[in-house]
Design a protein around this motif. Structure first.
Motif, short mmCIF file in Angstrom:
data_model
loop_
_atom_site.label_atom_id
_atom_site.label_comp_id
_atom_site.label_asym_id
_atom_site.label_seq_id
_atom_site.Cartn_x
_atom_site.Cartn_y
_atom_site.Cartn_z
N GLN A 114 0.82 -1.20 0.00
CA GLN A 114 0.00 0.00 0.00
C GLN A 114 0.86 1.26 0.00
O GLN A 114 0.55 2.24 -0.67
CB GLN A 114 -0.93 -0.01 1.22
CG GLN A 114 -2.00 1.07 1.21
CD GLN A 114 -3.08 0.79 0.20
OE1 GLN A 114 -3.37 -0.36 -0.11
NE2 GLN A 114 -3.68 1.83 -0.36
N LEU A 115 1.96 1.22 0.75
CA LEU A 115 2.88 2.37 0.78
C LEU A 115 3.44 2.67 -0.60
O LEU A 115 3.53 3.84 -1.00
CB LEU A 115 4.04 2.07 1.74
CG LEU A 115 3.90 2.54 3.18
CD1 LEU A 115 5.01 1.96 4.03
CD2 LEU A 115 3.92 4.07 3.24
N ARG B 45 2.94 6.20 -2.50
CA ARG B 45 4.10 7.00 -2.90
C ARG B 45 4.02 7.38 -4.37
O ARG B 45 4.28 8.52 -4.76
CB ARG B 45 5.39 6.24 -2.62
CG ARG B 45 5.78 6.17 -1.15
CD ARG B 45 7.21 5.67 -1.01
NE ARG B 45 7.57 5.50 0.39
CZ ARG B 45 7.64 4.32 1.00
NH1 ARG B 45 7.37 3.20 0.31
NH2 ARG B 45 7.98 4.24 2.27
N ASN B 46 3.65 6.40 -5.23
CA ASN B 46 3.53 6.68 -6.66
C ASN B 46 2.47 7.75 -6.93
O ASN B 46 2.67 8.63 -7.78
CB ASN B 46 3.17 5.40 -7.41
CG ASN B 46 4.34 4.45 -7.54
OD1 ASN B 46 5.50 4.88 -7.46
ND2 ASN B 46 4.07 3.17 -7.72
N GLN B 47 1.36 7.67 -6.22
CA GLN B 47 0.29 8.64 -6.43
C GLN B 47 0.70 10.03 -5.96
O GLN B 47 0.43 11.03 -6.63
CB GLN B 47 -0.97 8.19 -5.69
CG GLN B 47 -1.58 6.91 -6.25
CD GLN B 47 -2.68 6.34 -5.36
OE1 GLN B 47 -2.99 6.91 -4.32
NE2 GLN B 47 -3.23 5.20 -5.75
N ILE B 48 1.35 10.10 -4.79
CA ILE B 48 1.72 11.41 -4.24
C ILE B 48 2.82 12.06 -5.05
O ILE B 48 2.83 13.28 -5.26
CB ILE B 48 2.14 11.26 -2.76
CG1 ILE B 48 0.94 10.81 -1.92
CG2 ILE B 48 2.68 12.58 -2.21
CD1 ILE B 48 1.27 10.59 -0.46
N LYS B 49 3.77 11.26 -5.55
CA LYS B 49 4.88 11.83 -6.32
C LYS B 49 4.38 12.60 -7.53
O LYS B 49 4.95 13.61 -7.92
CB LYS B 49 5.80 10.69 -6.79
CG LYS B 49 6.80 10.23 -5.74
CD LYS B 49 7.68 9.12 -6.30
CE LYS B 49 8.65 8.62 -5.24
NZ LYS B 49 9.48 7.49 -5.75
N SER B 50 3.30 12.12 -8.14
CA SER B 50 2.77 12.79 -9.33
C SER B 50 2.10 14.11 -9.01
O SER B 50 1.84 14.91 -9.89
CB SER B 50 1.77 11.87 -10.04
OG SER B 50 0.63 11.63 -9.21
N ARG B 51 1.81 14.34 -7.70
CA ARG B 51 1.11 15.57 -7.32
C ARG B 51 1.99 16.53 -6.52
O ARG B 51 1.63 17.69 -6.37
CB ARG B 51 -0.13 15.22 -6.49
CG ARG B 51 -1.16 14.40 -7.23
CD ARG B 51 -2.49 14.42 -6.49
NE ARG B 51 -2.40 13.82 -5.19
CZ ARG B 51 -2.70 12.54 -4.93
NH1 ARG B 51 -3.09 11.75 -5.91
NH2 ARG B 51 -2.60 12.07 -3.70
N GLY B 52 3.11 16.05 -5.99
CA GLY B 52 3.94 16.94 -5.19
C GLY B 52 4.93 16.16 -4.35
O GLY B 52 5.20 14.98 -4.60
#
Length: 447
Positions: free
Chosen positions: A67-68, A72-79
């Motif tokens: 899940q981490l 991480r992949n999702q958050i990296k694309s946003r900031g």
């Protein structure tokens, strides 16, 4: 010594670990097998371990790590990412609360069908405009297989179902709240119909008086006559309109009636889709509007039937065939002149309607079970139906009257209730999740 508690999770898919391994481990514990040394085997490094105990369930490190990685992949694309220890605790808390909800869904007997998951997967693929192979490749980029995605979706859909079942019933919307909303400016805006409009402005070339007024009105009437003959509104707008959207064929797009100038909205009153207004004057010139489409504020007319019935329930002392034959006899009595209401009072086993002579009032869509509605639709006023079976037992019914009822106000109020309830859902959901979390036994074991 090999720890079966730590080894078993590596043998099972991540989401199934908690339920299946827990039951197997419990059985092994009772048999005294867990912790027993395996003779001649070297010590093996732990492959997985428990990071949280949640009531009778567990969250494994492998689940948390998986899940981490996704988060991480999702958050990296946003900031930028938060500190790793903070993110790890947040994700673990999410898994804990999810596990509590999934356990509750299991206790409530809830399930998600393969068809529901298929539809969700297809919507995801279509919304991203990906072909089947492209979709699988995209999943692989995100570290997912199709089976893993389907399991995630199953969990998410189950969580949604249990939230709706437990949270919506906590939200009570009063009649006064509905009235206040419908009478507010926001409510009036919400009720206002929406139009997809085309616009032609034939502008004054001078001061809009005298000869200029006459000439401008004449030009507008000429365009209007062309439209009445089937002329292309967009082409005429490009050629003759002085409006800001002339080069777009006069398209105004979708507009709420309350957003339009009063002069415009008054012209639309009583008009339908495809209609074109006669030229009308403003300070800028003469306007012509076309309604391409309309939505909202439609009248809702519902066909209704005033119905009575007699219900006979099969039981240990009354077989299914005997219940059917009893209604055959009662039906014949009605056909021979007996009063249906009197027979219902004496014989019907529907406690809610028997004292009223079997009167169920005026029907509404979805008010009755499908078998009942099907027979009701086929029965004419004054007729008595043949006996028919539903989940409640055997029925006969008669239709006293039929009408077409304008249910617009009822529909609007029901829609307003749903809107107000959905607005309060997230707030009530947060409270419910806090209660669920506080009442559970949770022990975290982060290393």
């Amino acid at each position: 010594m090999i720890s079966l508690r730590k080894l078993l999770p590596t043998l099972l898919p991540s989401r199934q670990v908690s339920t299946r391994s827990r039951r197997l481990l419990a059985a092994l514990s009772l048999a005294g097998l867990i912790g027993a040394p395996l003779v001649g085997q070297a010590k093996i490094e732990d492959l997985d371990h428990v990071v949280a105990v949640v009531d009778e369930d567990v969250v494994m490190a492998s689940e948390l790590d998986h899940q981490l990685a996704q988060v991480r992949n999702q958050i990296k694309s946003r900031g930028s990412l938060p500190p790793d220890d903070v993110l790890r605790e947040q994700v673990l808390e999410h898994l804990i609360v999810q596990r509590l909800q999934l356990s509750l869904a299991e206790r409530m007997g809830m399930d998600v069908t393969d068809a529901e998951i298929d539809q969700t997967v297809e919507r995801m693929r279509a919304s991203n405009k990906l072909g089947p192979d492209q979709f699988l490749a995209k999943l692989a980029e995100d570290g997912l297989t199709l089976d893993a995605l389907r399991q995630q979706l199953r969990d998410e859909l189950l969580v949604q179902k249990v939230q709706q079942a437990r949270v919506y019933y906590r939200i009570q919307i009063t009649d006064q709240e509905v009235d206040n909303f419908l009478n507010s400016e926001e409510g009036k805006f919400w009720l206002s119909p929406e139009y997809d409009l085309g616009h032609i402005l034939v502008a004054f070339s001078g001061n809009g008086r005298g000869e200029d007024l006459t000439n401008t009105q004449a030009r507008a009437q000429t365009i209007y006559r062309e439209l009445q003959k089937g002329g292309d509104f967009q082409a005429l707008a490009v050629s003759h309109s002085s409006g800001q959207n002339a080069l777009q064929g006069g398209a105004l797009g979708w507009r709420k009636a309350v957003e339009l100038p009063t002069l415009f909205s008054e012209q639309l009153d009583g008009k339908g889709v495809g209609d074109v207004t006669e030229p009308f004057k403003s300070g800028a010139g003469f306007h012509i509007l076309k309604i391409y489409n309309r939505r909202g504020a439609e009248q809702t007319v519902v066909p209704q039937a005033k119905v009575r019935h007699i219900l006979i329930k099969p039981s240990e002392i009354l077989s299914d065939e005997q219940a059917y034959n009893k209604l055959i006899d009662l039906r014949q009595q009605v056909l021979d002149g007996a009063d249906f209401s009197a027979l219902a009072k004496e014989n019907s086993e529907d406690i809610g309607s028997m004292l009223a002579g079997g009167d169920l009032g005026w029907s509404l869509p979805g008010k009755f079970v499908p078998e009942f509605e099907q027979v009701l639709e086929q029965t004419k006023v004054g007729e008595v139906s043949q006996p028919f079976r539903s989940q409640f037992g055997w029925h006969i019914l008669t239709v006293d009257d039929r009408r077409n009822e304008n249910m617009t106000d009822t529909v609007i109020r029901n829609q307003a209730i749903n809107l107000l309830r959905s607005r309060r859902f997230n707030e009530e959901l947060d409270i419910w999740l806090q209660e669920l979390r506080s009442q559970a036994y949770v022990e975290t074991k982060l290393r």
